[in-house]
Design an enzyme around this catalytic site. Structure first.
Site, short mmCIF file in Angstrom:
data_model
loop_
_atom_site.label_atom_id
_atom_site.label_comp_id
_atom_site.label_asym_id
_atom_site.label_seq_id
_atom_site.Cartn_x
_atom_site.Cartn_y
_atom_site.Cartn_z
N ARG A 64 -4.29 0.53 4.14
CA ARG A 64 -3.47 -0.68 4.23
C ARG A 64 -4.06 -1.62 5.27
O ARG A 64 -4.72 -1.20 6.22
CB ARG A 64 -2.03 -0.33 4.59
CG ARG A 64 -1.32 0.45 3.51
CD ARG A 64 0.14 0.60 3.85
NE ARG A 64 0.87 -0.61 3.58
CZ ARG A 64 1.64 -0.82 2.52
NH1 ARG A 64 1.82 0.14 1.64
NH2 ARG A 64 2.24 -1.96 2.36
N ARG A 84 -1.57 1.53 8.89
CA ARG A 84 -0.43 2.31 9.40
C ARG A 84 -0.58 3.80 9.11
O ARG A 84 0.05 4.61 9.75
CB ARG A 84 0.88 1.79 8.84
CG ARG A 84 1.09 2.10 7.38
CD ARG A 84 2.45 1.64 6.92
NE ARG A 84 2.52 0.19 6.83
CZ ARG A 84 3.34 -0.45 5.98
NH1 ARG A 84 4.15 0.24 5.22
NH2 ARG A 84 3.33 -1.76 5.90
N HIS A 85 -1.37 4.17 8.09
CA HIS A 85 -1.61 5.61 7.87
C HIS A 85 -3.11 5.88 7.78
O HIS A 85 -3.73 6.22 8.78
CB HIS A 85 -0.79 6.21 6.72
CG HIS A 85 -0.58 5.35 5.50
ND1 HIS A 85 -1.62 4.85 4.77
CD2 HIS A 85 0.56 4.93 4.90
CE1 HIS A 85 -1.13 4.16 3.76
NE2 HIS A 85 0.19 4.17 3.81
N HIS A 110 0.32 10.18 3.68
CA HIS A 110 1.37 10.54 4.65
C HIS A 110 1.00 11.73 5.53
O HIS A 110 1.71 12.01 6.50
CB HIS A 110 2.72 10.67 3.95
CG HIS A 110 3.13 9.34 3.39
ND1 HIS A 110 3.27 8.22 4.20
CD2 HIS A 110 3.33 8.91 2.12
CE1 HIS A 110 3.57 7.17 3.44
NE2 HIS A 110 3.61 7.57 2.18
N ASN A 145 -2.11 11.94 -3.32
CA ASN A 145 -2.23 10.88 -2.32
C ASN A 145 -1.95 11.48 -0.93
O ASN A 145 -0.89 12.06 -0.69
CB ASN A 145 -1.21 9.79 -2.67
CG ASN A 145 -1.24 8.63 -1.71
OD1 ASN A 145 -1.34 8.82 -0.49
ND2 ASN A 145 -1.15 7.42 -2.22
N THR A 192 6.69 0.65 1.38
CA THR A 192 5.71 1.21 0.46
C THR A 192 5.43 0.13 -0.57
O THR A 192 5.98 -0.97 -0.47
CB THR A 192 6.22 2.52 -0.17
OG1 THR A 192 5.20 3.05 -1.03
CG2 THR A 192 7.50 2.31 -0.96
N THR A 193 4.57 0.41 -1.55
CA THR A 193 4.19 -0.64 -2.49
C THR A 193 5.37 -0.97 -3.41
O THR A 193 5.75 -0.17 -4.26
CB THR A 193 2.98 -0.18 -3.32
OG1 THR A 193 2.01 0.35 -2.44
CG2 THR A 193 2.38 -1.33 -4.10
N GLY A 226 6.78 7.43 -6.52
CA GLY A 226 8.13 7.98 -6.44
C GLY A 226 8.35 9.26 -7.22
O GLY A 226 9.47 9.76 -7.31
N1 PXP Z 1 0.19 5.00 -6.94
C1 PXP Z 1 0.08 3.89 -6.17
C2 PXP Z 1 -0.69 2.74 -6.70
C3 PXP Z 1 0.68 3.83 -4.89
O1 PXP Z 1 0.56 2.72 -4.14
C4 PXP Z 1 1.35 4.96 -4.41
C5 PXP Z 1 1.94 4.96 -3.04
O2 PXP Z 1 0.94 4.81 -2.10
C6 PXP Z 1 1.42 6.10 -5.24
C7 PXP Z 1 0.85 6.07 -6.50
C8 PXP Z 1 2.09 7.34 -4.79
O3 PXP Z 1 3.45 7.12 -4.61
P1 PXP Z 1 4.31 8.23 -3.88
O4 PXP Z 1 3.78 8.37 -2.50
O5 PXP Z 1 5.70 7.67 -3.93
O6 PXP Z 1 4.16 9.51 -4.67
#
Ligand code: PXP
Length: 248
Positions: A50, A54-55, A15, A12, A105-106, A196
């Site tokens: 989002r 924001r990102h 960030h 992902n 965050t979600t 996480g």
């Molecule tokens: N999966 C989903 C559906 C998410 O919304 C996120 C965070 O955007 C992640 C995975 C990745 O989470 P993290 O950034 O804590 O690794």
């Protein structure tokens, strides 16, 4: 025991965009991060557009879709605006997540049971466009049953709680996730997991046999500050493979 099937790593890149947007400059570029991630062994790229941008911003989605050799997993809230964007870009996959503007965050999974009437036509429209729909839900059998009823072929189990707690409570949450993953197999749902995850907590989740994909972002982008993105992803890949090797 035969070896466990390959578990995909979705990186992902949200960030990278967070850092870029802090300055309003074009760098660092999430597409460049995605291309590096591909070189380091990522199997896919995830980006969450989002509501408040924001990102990741709209142009990032267009560039990731066109410039990337890997499948794009588009994380989206269940809104008309996001459905229109998904239908325009036709990413490989769309992961429907709950979204509240004020959250950092979600937080928590999608309530597929409570939102059935809203989600049903939306999932159908995405699926009809050839997009593989996944629902980001808690490891709760009622939510899994509902994913089937809604026609989603994939679920992503929310590992946020597992990552935040320790000791016996964490073991109990891990067991709940493992049971949900096994139930996915019975239901014919493809099972993913994420949120996480880091070097310390990824092993037990990676070792769950039919979790076919992990989506990991924040920790990898943070670690990249110290060791570089490729090294961070390679280490995560190594830990996932080691956990699956040990579990086989
Ligand atoms: N999966 C989903 C559906 C998410 O919304 C996120 C965070 O955007 C992640 C995975 C990745 O989470 P993290 O950034 O804590 O690794």
């Amino acid at each position: 025991m035969p070896p466990l099937p390959h578990q995909r790593l979705g990186v992902n890149v949200d960030h990278v965009a967070t850092v870029r947007n802090a300055r309003g400059t074009p760098t660092p570029d999430p597409l460049r991060a995605a291309l590096l991630a591909a070189r380091a062994g990522a199997d896919g790229i995830t980006a969450h557009l989002r509501e408040d941008r924001r990102h990741i911003v709209d142009d990032d989605i267009a560039r990731l879709k066109d410039g990337l050799g890997l499948p794009l997993n588009f994380e989206m809230a269940a809104t008309e605006e996001m459905v229109a964007i998904a239908l325009r870009h036709r990413p490989h996959a769309a992961c429907i997540v709950p979204e509240k503007r004020e959250e950092r965050t979600t937080e928590g999974g999608l309530d597929a049971v409570g939102q059935h009437n809203h989600l049903k036509p939306l999932v159908a429209r995405l699926a009809d466009a050839g997009i593989r729909v996944s629902l980001f839900i808690e490891a709760d059998p009622r939510q899994l049953d509902m994913a089937v009823a809604l026609g989603a072929p994939v679920v992503e189990l929310h590992t946020g709680r597992y990552c935040e707690i320790e000791g016996e409570a964490q073991q109990a949450e891990l067991a709940r996730i493992a049971r949900a993953a096994a139930y996915c197999e019975q239901l014919g749902l493809e099972c993913h997991a994420g949120h996480g995850l880091n070097y310390d907590n990824v092993g037990p989740i990676a070792a769950i046999p039919n979790v076919r994909e992990l989506n990991i972002g924040h920790f990898l982008i943070g670690e990249a500050i110290f060791v570089g993105l490729e090294a961070a992803i390679r280490e995560m890949r190594r830990l996932m493979d080691a956990a699956r090797g040990a579990a086989a």
